[in-house]
Design an enzyme around this catalytic site. Structure first.
Site, PDB file in Angstrom:
ATOM      1  N   GLU A 188     -54.367  31.059 -36.505  1.00  0.00           N
ATOM      2  CA  GLU A 188     -53.364  31.007 -37.583  1.00  0.00           C
ATOM      3  C   GLU A 188     -53.977  30.544 -38.911  1.00  0.00           C
ATOM      4  O   GLU A 188     -53.394  29.744 -39.642  1.00  0.00           O
ATOM      5  CB  GLU A 188     -52.191  30.106 -37.171  1.00  0.00           C
ATOM      6  N   GLU A 259     -48.581  34.842 -29.392  1.00  0.00           N
ATOM      7  CA  GLU A 259     -47.701  33.706 -29.102  1.00  0.00           C
ATOM      8  C   GLU A 259     -46.243  34.100 -29.286  1.00  0.00           C
ATOM      9  O   GLU A 259     -45.762  34.193 -30.405  1.00  0.00           O
ATOM     10  CB  GLU A 259     -48.017  32.498 -30.013  1.00  0.00           C
TER      11      GLU A 259
END
Length: 821
Positions: A188, A259
């Protein structure tokens, strides 16, 4: 587009697909490759469901069961991070033992016939202490984490290479015949890249090249990195990637969801926020239908436990307990079962989804059809109703279909609805704790009172307030700030003010406890303001600064500041600033240093009888207990305690913070997991370190089990997906025609009682129910005949089964709730 235009486009797509399918670009990576549709393993496209199970958040003894339950739930891939700060706690000193045996973990995955995804990071966030970075990095000269910075890149490459070489040495990559089909570098990064300005983009390019150059033979991904350099695949994280994902940044890359959050991680002081099984299923189906998604990872599939001091700031010891497998590894229904049904129906038509031409068209203002077809006439469809409030009827391929509100119906043959995301036909279950023993006798306990340090004996001194994390080096949650000064008495009551960027503060004046204060997950600073009794002359102040985990996210973690930032005393009109005064420091508690939570360490101090020193903070308690019989998970109840940490046989079961209540007035967590692997049959040592003034006499030990299961279906529910079969050519589907309530007790238990049964129009759901206006009097008898004494049973929604229709012309439902013993 109109339906006519869509059909014309379909014809063109089918023709295009038949001619050009063989020319689809493929990126090679050994035995695992990919194209614009999916990962390709041994030459075959794969539509894969993955589940996150983190090896340090469970025990090796639990791994086989967790992986087996994931496999039974339709999971193809087990995903985990590599935890740098656990594997290299000191620079150059590695640990891959016990719960950190990542090789053993992946070999268990392989033994059960599943693939693996290794997310090396090595920054992982993950609500894990310091985002997984070892704190010794903090003291590397000139280092800037996660940027185009030579010191950080050096150590990041060292660890990444260490993990890759370890996997290679054990032949764990798919290119070597192992289970690992996918790896991840970074995590991320797009969330913080802008903060690094010109140092961000070069770091992304370097990280990608560094990873690819390690030649694992399998593809690499970067999540939330839209500009992931080729050949690295950009992937999506979040709850709604079916809506938010911009798609692969190259047409030859597949759509991957690294995710899909199965819940929301919990922090102390905030109410629980779950996620419904229906919403999970909707977004998965939408990602496949709309984004051509072919790899979906559930984060977490099993959350587990943040043992010891591994959780990040304010994060609970229990991690993702609302996942398909709960903290203890028990199946959580209906989430596990509803997703299992979804996986099964997708696999019925996966060949069509991976090889068919895809097109879509409108079925109404808020309704849409996504259709996949192959030249061989194989067809699969997803009928989407975005309307969140009402059911609608749509016309699809000359047939009317009723779509539930905010749902997706999946037709694996483009004819019959096999699954609807909003209609849960799998069972619900209820988890409960049975108390097995209490610790209510004062004779069972001994206590040791932590001493309050003084400036004169401080091992470290400075004419300033030191930053907490840089001083403790993450060796402890605790840092003592000690001060001595001369006070000239006045008539006014002195007021102590302390401003802190830590999480908790305890103040002691002249050896006596004065007050405590704490911050919150949402607010990074707080102040303690309290009247203090001062002597005329010499006074001593001791301030205990406490961290509840280090931060795990954000740019420039190496520069983050914590601890006490200002100290002053207001006395009448006079104000004295002690921030530049000489201070003494002590890292950690004496009990920590002596390891009195272990059997050898406990011999190093004098333990007294419980209550011999009166109530007070900073007290250690110890007792012995026997393990409860059986195999059910074991838990300790700390609802009577305040804040601290607990150990069983020298192993930390994590922090507790019962005194910090949520807005609804409840503690965030009161039951704490004690893995069976931590226990001996007899004489287990329990040591509790209490910061406040808890009551150990009300601690108890219990076991966790599923005691009730319940099923609820209506006549509009599809039949169980397990009843579907497809012909060899995939063109014909056959299925059962009747919805069924299917119930299953946990292993080693059977259905001992039918607590409720109603065929007709029962009111409510499995969470709260009652008999409705229509009810068959045979309901209980039918359920008892089908289910009593059995571990599993099935009751069809059938008039004939219940001796006739109790209310002709009325839509029927069946709800059965049973007890497992």
């Amino acid at each position: 587009m109109s339906r006519k235009e869509a059909l014309e486009m379909r014809s063109r797509l089918l023709l295009w697909f038949a001619v050009l399918s063989a020319a689809v670009a493929v990126v090679c990576g050994g035995s695992v490759t990919y194209d614009g549709r999916s990962l390709i393993i041994d030459g075959q496209r794969k539509l894969l469901f993955s589940g996150s199970i983190h090896y340090p958040r469970s025990t090796p003894e639990m791994w086989p069961s967790l992986i087996s339950k994931a496999k039974e739930g339709g999971i193809d891939v087990i995903e985990t991070y590599a935890f740098w700060n656990q594997h290299e706690p000191k620079q150059g000193q590695y640990d891959f033992s016990g719960r950190l045996d990542i090789v053993k973990f992946f070999k268990e995955v392989q033994a059960q016939g599943l693939y693996a995804c290794l997310r090396i990071g090595p920054f992982i966030e993950s609500e894990w202490n310091y985002g997984g970075l070892p704190f010794w990095l903090h003291d590397v000269p000139g280092i800037v984490y996660r940027s185009d910075n030579e010191p950080f890149k050096f150590y990041m490459q060292n660890f990444t290479t260490k993990i890759v070489n370890l996997m290679k040495s054990e032949n764990l990559y798919a290119s070597q015949g192992g289970p690992i089909i996918l790896s991840q570098i970074e995590n991320e990064y797009k969330n913080v890249e802008g903060a690094f300005h010109e140092k961000g983009p070069p770091y992304v390019r370097w990280a990608a090249k560094m990873a690819v150059d390690l030649q694992t033979g399998v593809p690499w991904v970067m999540c939330k990195q839209d500009d992931a350099p080729d050949p690295v695949i950009n992937a999506c994280n979040g709850m709604k990637c079916g809506e938010t994902f911009a798609g692969p940044n190259n047409p030859n890359k597949p759509a991957i969801w690294t995710e899909n959050w199965t819940s929301v991680y919990e922090v102390y002081g905030e109410d629980k926020r779950g996620r419904a099984a229906e919403d999970l299923a909707f977004q998965v189906a939408l990602f496949i239908a709309k984004k051509n998604g072919s790899f979906i990872n559930y984060y977490m599939y099993h959350g587990g436990t943040n043992f010891g001091r591994t959780s990040s700031s304010y994060v609970l010891t229990a991690y993702y307990d609302q996942a398909p497998l709960d903290e203890y590894g028990l199946i959580r229904q209906p989430k596990w079962g509803h997703l299992k049904e979804l996986h099964a129906v997708i696999k019925l038509c996966s060949d069509t989804l991976l090889h068919g031409a895809q097109y879509n068209y409108s079925l109404g203002q808020l309704q849409e059809a996504y259709v996949f077809e192959r030249p061989s006439s194989q067809c699969a469809a997803f009928l989407v109703n975005y309307d969140k409030r009402r059911n609608v009827t749509v016309l699809f391929q000359n047939t009317n279909y009723e779509l539930a509100a905010n749902s997706i119906s999946i037709l694996p043959d483009c004819k019959t609805i096999a699954f609807n995301t909003a209609k849960v036909s799998t069972q619900f279950n209820t988890r409960s704790v049975q108390t097995r023993a209490t610790f209510g006798s004062t004779e069972q306990w001994s206590e040791y009172r932590e001493g309050i340090p003084s400036f004169g004996h401080a091992p470290l001194r400075a004419h300033m307030l030191l930053e907490h994390m840089g001083t403790t080096k993450d060796a402890s949650d605790y840092l003592w700030y000690t001060l001595r000064f001369i006070h000239n008495s006045s008539n006014a009551q002195p007021v102590l003010r302390v401003d802190s960027l830590a999480h908790v503060l305890h103040a002691f004046v002249n050896g006596k406890y004065i007050a405590s204060a704490h911050g919150s997950h949402q607010n990074g600073s707080f102040s303690l303001v309290n009247n203090v009794p001062l002597n005329s002359g010499l006074n001593r102040i001791a301030l205990l600064s406490v961290m509840v985990g280090l931060p795990d996210a954000g740019a420039y973690l190496e520069s983050r500041v914590a601890g006490i930032r200002w100290v002053g005393i207001q006395d009448g009109g006079d104000s004295k600033d002690f921030s530049k005064h000489p201070w003494g420091y002590q890292v950690g508690l004496t009990g920590e240093e002596l390891q009195i939570y272990t059997s050898p360490g406990s011999q190093k101090v004098q333990w007294d009888g419980l209550g011999s020193q009166g109530p007070g903070p900073l007290t250690w308690y110890k007792t012995l207990f026997d393990a409860p019989p059986g195999n059910d998970p074991v838990v300790l109840f700390f609802g009577s305690m305040g804040k601290g940490e607990a150990w069983v046989n020298g192993q930390s079961i994590g922090r507790y913070w019962v005194s910090y209540l949520t807005p609804s007035g409840e503690p965030s967590q009161t039951w704490y997991n004690v893995p069976r692997a931590f226990l001996n049959p007899k004489g287990n040592l329990l040591v509790v370190q209490e910061e406040e003034s808890g009551d150990p006499l009300k601690i108890s030990i219990g076991t966790v089990s599923v005691t009730n299961v319940c099923g609820h279906v209506t006549d509009s529910h599809p039949p169980p997906v397990i009843s579907w079969t497809t012909s060899d050519d995939g063109n014909e589907c056959h299925h059962g025609k009747i919805p069924k309530v299917q119930l299953r007790c946990p292993p080693s238990s059977n259905i001992s009682k039918i607590t409720f049964a109603s065929f007709g129009t029962p009111v409510g759901s499995c969470e709260s129910y009652a008999i409705g206006s229509c009810h068959s009097p045979n309901s209980l008898a039918v359920a008892e005949k089908a289910c009593l004494g059995k571990r599993m049973c099935s009751v069809p929604l059938s008039d004939k089964r219940f001796g006739g229709d109790p209310c002709p012309g009325t839509p029927k439902a069946l709800l059965v709730d049973v007890q497992c013993t």
